[in-house]
Design an enzyme around this catalytic site. Structure first.
Site, PDB file in Angstrom:
ATOM      1  N   THR A  11      18.588  61.521 -21.949  1.00 30.69           N
ATOM      2  CA  THR A  11      19.617  61.509 -22.990  1.00 30.69           C
ATOM      3  C   THR A  11      19.455  62.685 -23.948  1.00 30.69           C
ATOM      4  O   THR A  11      20.399  63.445 -24.192  1.00 30.69           O
ATOM      5  CB  THR A  11      19.553  60.191 -23.772  1.00 30.69           C
ATOM      6  OG1 THR A  11      19.773  59.098 -22.866  1.00 30.69           O
ATOM      7  CG2 THR A  11      20.615  60.160 -24.858  1.00 30.69           C
ATOM      8  N   LYS A 100       7.955  61.241 -30.734  1.00 31.55           N
ATOM      9  CA  LYS A 100       7.208  60.660 -31.859  1.00 31.55           C
ATOM     10  C   LYS A 100       5.881  60.055 -31.418  1.00 31.55           C
ATOM     11  O   LYS A 100       4.900  60.092 -32.166  1.00 31.55           O
ATOM     12  CB  LYS A 100       8.055  59.602 -32.563  1.00 31.55           C
ATOM     13  CG  LYS A 100       8.639  58.559 -31.662  1.00 31.55           C
ATOM     14  CD  LYS A 100       9.682  57.729 -32.374  1.00 31.55           C
ATOM     15  CE  LYS A 100      10.585  57.002 -31.397  1.00 31.55           C
ATOM     16  NZ  LYS A 100      11.593  57.903 -30.805  1.00 31.55           N
ATOM     17  N   GLU A 124      10.887  68.233 -35.788  1.00 30.93           N
ATOM     18  CA  GLU A 124      11.840  67.644 -36.737  1.00 30.93           C
ATOM     19  C   GLU A 124      12.497  66.385 -36.182  1.00 30.93           C
ATOM     20  O   GLU A 124      12.711  65.405 -36.893  1.00 30.93           O
ATOM     21  CB  GLU A 124      12.916  68.669 -37.095  1.00 30.93           C
ATOM     22  CG  GLU A 124      13.963  68.179 -38.091  1.00 30.93           C
ATOM     23  CD  GLU A 124      13.367  67.888 -39.466  1.00 30.93           C
ATOM     24  OE1 GLU A 124      13.409  66.712 -39.884  1.00 30.93           O
ATOM     25  OE2 GLU A 124      12.858  68.822 -40.107  1.00 30.93           O
ATOM     26  N   GLY A 129      15.768  61.156 -36.043  1.00 33.39           N
ATOM     27  CA  GLY A 129      16.794  61.762 -35.193  1.00 33.39           C
ATOM     28  C   GLY A 129      17.371  63.011 -35.830  1.00 33.39           C
ATOM     29  O   GLY A 129      16.684  64.000 -36.047  1.00 33.39           O
ATOM     30  N   ILE A 131      18.454  63.309 -38.884  1.00 28.69           N
ATOM     31  CA  ILE A 131      18.253  63.384 -40.337  1.00 28.69           C
ATOM     32  C   ILE A 131      17.177  64.424 -40.645  1.00 28.69           C
ATOM     33  O   ILE A 131      16.058  64.300 -40.169  1.00 28.69           O
ATOM     34  CB  ILE A 131      17.801  62.025 -40.910  1.00 28.69           C
ATOM     35  CG1 ILE A 131      18.776  60.913 -40.530  1.00 28.69           C
ATOM     36  CG2 ILE A 131      17.656  62.106 -42.425  1.00 28.69           C
ATOM     37  CD1 ILE A 131      18.270  59.523 -40.872  1.00 28.69           C
ATOM     38  N   GLY A 182      23.894  49.380 -26.059  1.00 31.01           N
ATOM     39  CA  GLY A 182      23.035  50.516 -25.752  1.00 31.01           C
ATOM     40  C   GLY A 182      22.119  50.928 -26.888  1.00 31.01           C
ATOM     41  O   GLY A 182      21.447  51.966 -26.805  1.00 31.01           O
ATOM     42  N   ASP A 196       7.798  51.596 -32.917  1.00 26.09           N
ATOM     43  CA  ASP A 196       8.543  52.829 -33.142  1.00 26.09           C
ATOM     44  C   ASP A 196       8.472  53.243 -34.614  1.00 26.09           C
ATOM     45  O   ASP A 196       8.192  54.396 -34.939  1.00 26.09           O
ATOM     46  CB  ASP A 196      10.004  52.634 -32.717  1.00 26.09           C
ATOM     47  CG  ASP A 196      10.860  53.857 -32.956  1.00 26.09           C
ATOM     48  OD1 ASP A 196      10.768  54.815 -32.170  1.00 26.09           O
ATOM     49  OD2 ASP A 196      11.618  53.870 -33.952  1.00 26.09           O
ATOM     50  N   LYS A 200       6.538  56.633 -36.596  1.00 27.70           N
ATOM     51  CA  LYS A 200       7.259  57.510 -37.521  1.00 27.70           C
ATOM     52  C   LYS A 200       6.609  57.547 -38.903  1.00 27.70           C
ATOM     53  O   LYS A 200       6.498  58.610 -39.511  1.00 27.70           O
ATOM     54  CB  LYS A 200       8.719  57.053 -37.616  1.00 27.70           C
ATOM     55  CG  LYS A 200       9.494  57.258 -36.326  1.00 27.70           C
ATOM     56  CD  LYS A 200      10.876  56.620 -36.386  1.00 27.70           C
ATOM     57  CE  LYS A 200      11.637  56.813 -35.076  1.00 27.70           C
ATOM     58  NZ  LYS A 200      12.941  56.104 -35.085  1.00 27.70           N
ATOM     59  N   GLY A 298      20.277  58.838 -31.110  1.00 27.14           N
ATOM     60  CA  GLY A 298      21.515  59.238 -30.453  1.00 27.14           C
ATOM     61  C   GLY A 298      21.370  60.601 -29.811  1.00 27.14           C
ATOM     62  O   GLY A 298      20.579  61.444 -30.257  1.00 27.14           O
TER      63      GLY A 298
END
Length: 414
Positions: A11, A100, A124, A129, A131, A182, A196, A200, A298
């Site tokens: 993706t 990550k 980054e 994502g 941001i 999704g 997750d 981060k 995304g």
């Protein structure tokens, strides 16, 4: 011309290739160099792709090509990503990643190798994502002493909690919807168990305080125990439940860091961060609270952040950008049980009024919470602020007196 390779064509990888090809002319203007994708590494075949001739199944094609100056790693996971990234940096190739898990586990080591070889290791896209957060924290807020970082760092869990809060959907139904749309994987454990978010907040803590924090050092709780009863009690209290990653530095230099659901007051800047959006608050001694908001994942938002790092690397082929932290240690992170907090408690007992009096005797002043349709014998209250270890010990005394502990949620202080 700057030759690059992209490792991984899932993706994010396909998004990176798309952005680099469709925005090629504007990117060239920004860098004064054309960025050309020479290799795309993937075990699958893409014969119908217009870039089909650039695909390779061999990492050796990339590592042995001296023309490759920048490598984009978007495979995910630790292996073989760690080995490939390490070899690229040692070979004098800058690396950009959105991984990550890799940065949280190996960031200090890989930054050191990049420094030793005068190349860049940029990431980054590993937090938030699309941001912008890594660069602002390491550069724009560099004049501040960071007091605290707290954020909603996972869009999947935020979507689930939003559905529970707004629509009264059960956790199970909200998770099923997230999977259907999704937003959640078939195996959603990394999201709903908090892993997750843990990775981060480790990266953000390492940037903020200059030493590596490892995921295994962070007490992590997910949202699987949150029920609609807890959501209703949060509303009665005056707020909402969010999965928060939070870190702050104590006076002794050690960090307090954890990932867990929290009650957030409605006037908090994070309370209205809903659906799949992320919100990250950085509290600086000079700036006060600064909040970064946007879609945390995304295809194209993440690809945008990756390509921005590629552009940065292309501008600094012969110079390092200062992004660095030292190795941490076992004693760097304080025991979360020593952290002072107020706690929401939901219990059940045969005599809830007597149970409430016992709670008052144990905790001092407690605030009772009510909700419509509460089960018979249910009791909910908020404790005063005190060390978490002390709260747990006193809840243990209530359980010995016959109370059934249903759930606890920490109360935020931001």
């Amino acid at each position: 011309m700057v030759e690059i390779a992209v490792m991984g064509y899932g993706t994010v990888g396909s998004g990176v290739v798309e952005v680099l090809t469709t925005h090629n002319s504007s990117i060239t203007k920004r860098t004064n160099e054309q960025i050309h994708i020479k290799y795309i590494l993937d075990l699958r075949e893409f014969p119908d792709s217009p870039l089909a001739e650039r695909f390779t199944k061999s990492f050796e094609d990339i590592i042995q090509d001296p023309e490759i100056k920048i490598v984009v790693e978007v495979m995910g996971g630790l292996h073989p990503a760690y080995d490939y990234v390490k070899r690229c940096l040692e070979d004098g190739k800058s690396v950009v990643t959105s991984n990550k898990e890799l940065v949280a586990a190996k960031g200090a080591e890989l930054l050191r190798i990049a420094q030793e070889n005068n190349v860049n290791f940029l990431f980054e896209a590993s937090v938030g994502g699309g941001i912008p957060i890594i660069r602002p924290m390491s550069q724009c807020l560099a004049a501040n002493d960071v007091i605290e970082v707290a954020g909603i760092l996972n869009g999947t869990t935020n979507f689930i909690l939003t559905k529970m809060i707004r629509e009264g959907m059960s956790f199970e139904d909200a998770l099923a919807l997230a999977q259907k749309l999704g937003y959640a994987e078939r195996n959603p454990a990394a999201d709903i168990e908090g892993h997750d978010s843990c990775r981060k907040i480790c990266i953000l803590a390492s940037i903020a305080y200059g030493k590596h924090v490892y995921p295994e050092q962070v007490h992590t709780e997910g949202i699987t125990r949150i029920t609609l009863a807890d959501v209703e009690y949060a509303e009665s209290w005056g707020g909402v439940i969010k999965l928060i990653g939070q870190v702050s530095r104590q006076e002794d230099g050690r960090l307090q860091i954890l990932v867990c659901p929290m009650f957030i007051p409605r006037d908090s800047q994070l309370a209205n961060v809903d659906d799949v959006f992320n919100g990250i608050m950085v509290r600086g001694d000079a700036t006060g609270d600064v909040v970064f908001y946007g879609k945390g994942a995304g295809k194209l938002p993440t690809a945008s952040a990756v390509v921005a790092d590629v552009i940065d690397c292309a501008k600094h082929l012969n110079a390092r950008k200062y992004l660095y932290w030292e190795e941490g240690g076992k004693e760097y992170v304080a025991d979360y049980l020593d952290r002072e907090t107020a706690m929401y408690v939901r219990l059940k007992g045969e005599q809830p009024e007597a149970l409430f009096k016992q709670a008052e005797e144990l905790f001092g002043q407690v605030s009772r919470l009510l909700r419509k349709g509460a089960e018979e014998g249910e009791l909910a209250f908020v404790t005063p602020v005190q060390p978490e270890r002390q709260i747990i010990e006193r809840l243990g005394l209530l359980e010995k007196q016959g109370a059934q502990l249903l759930n606890t949620v920490r109360i935020s202080d931001f």
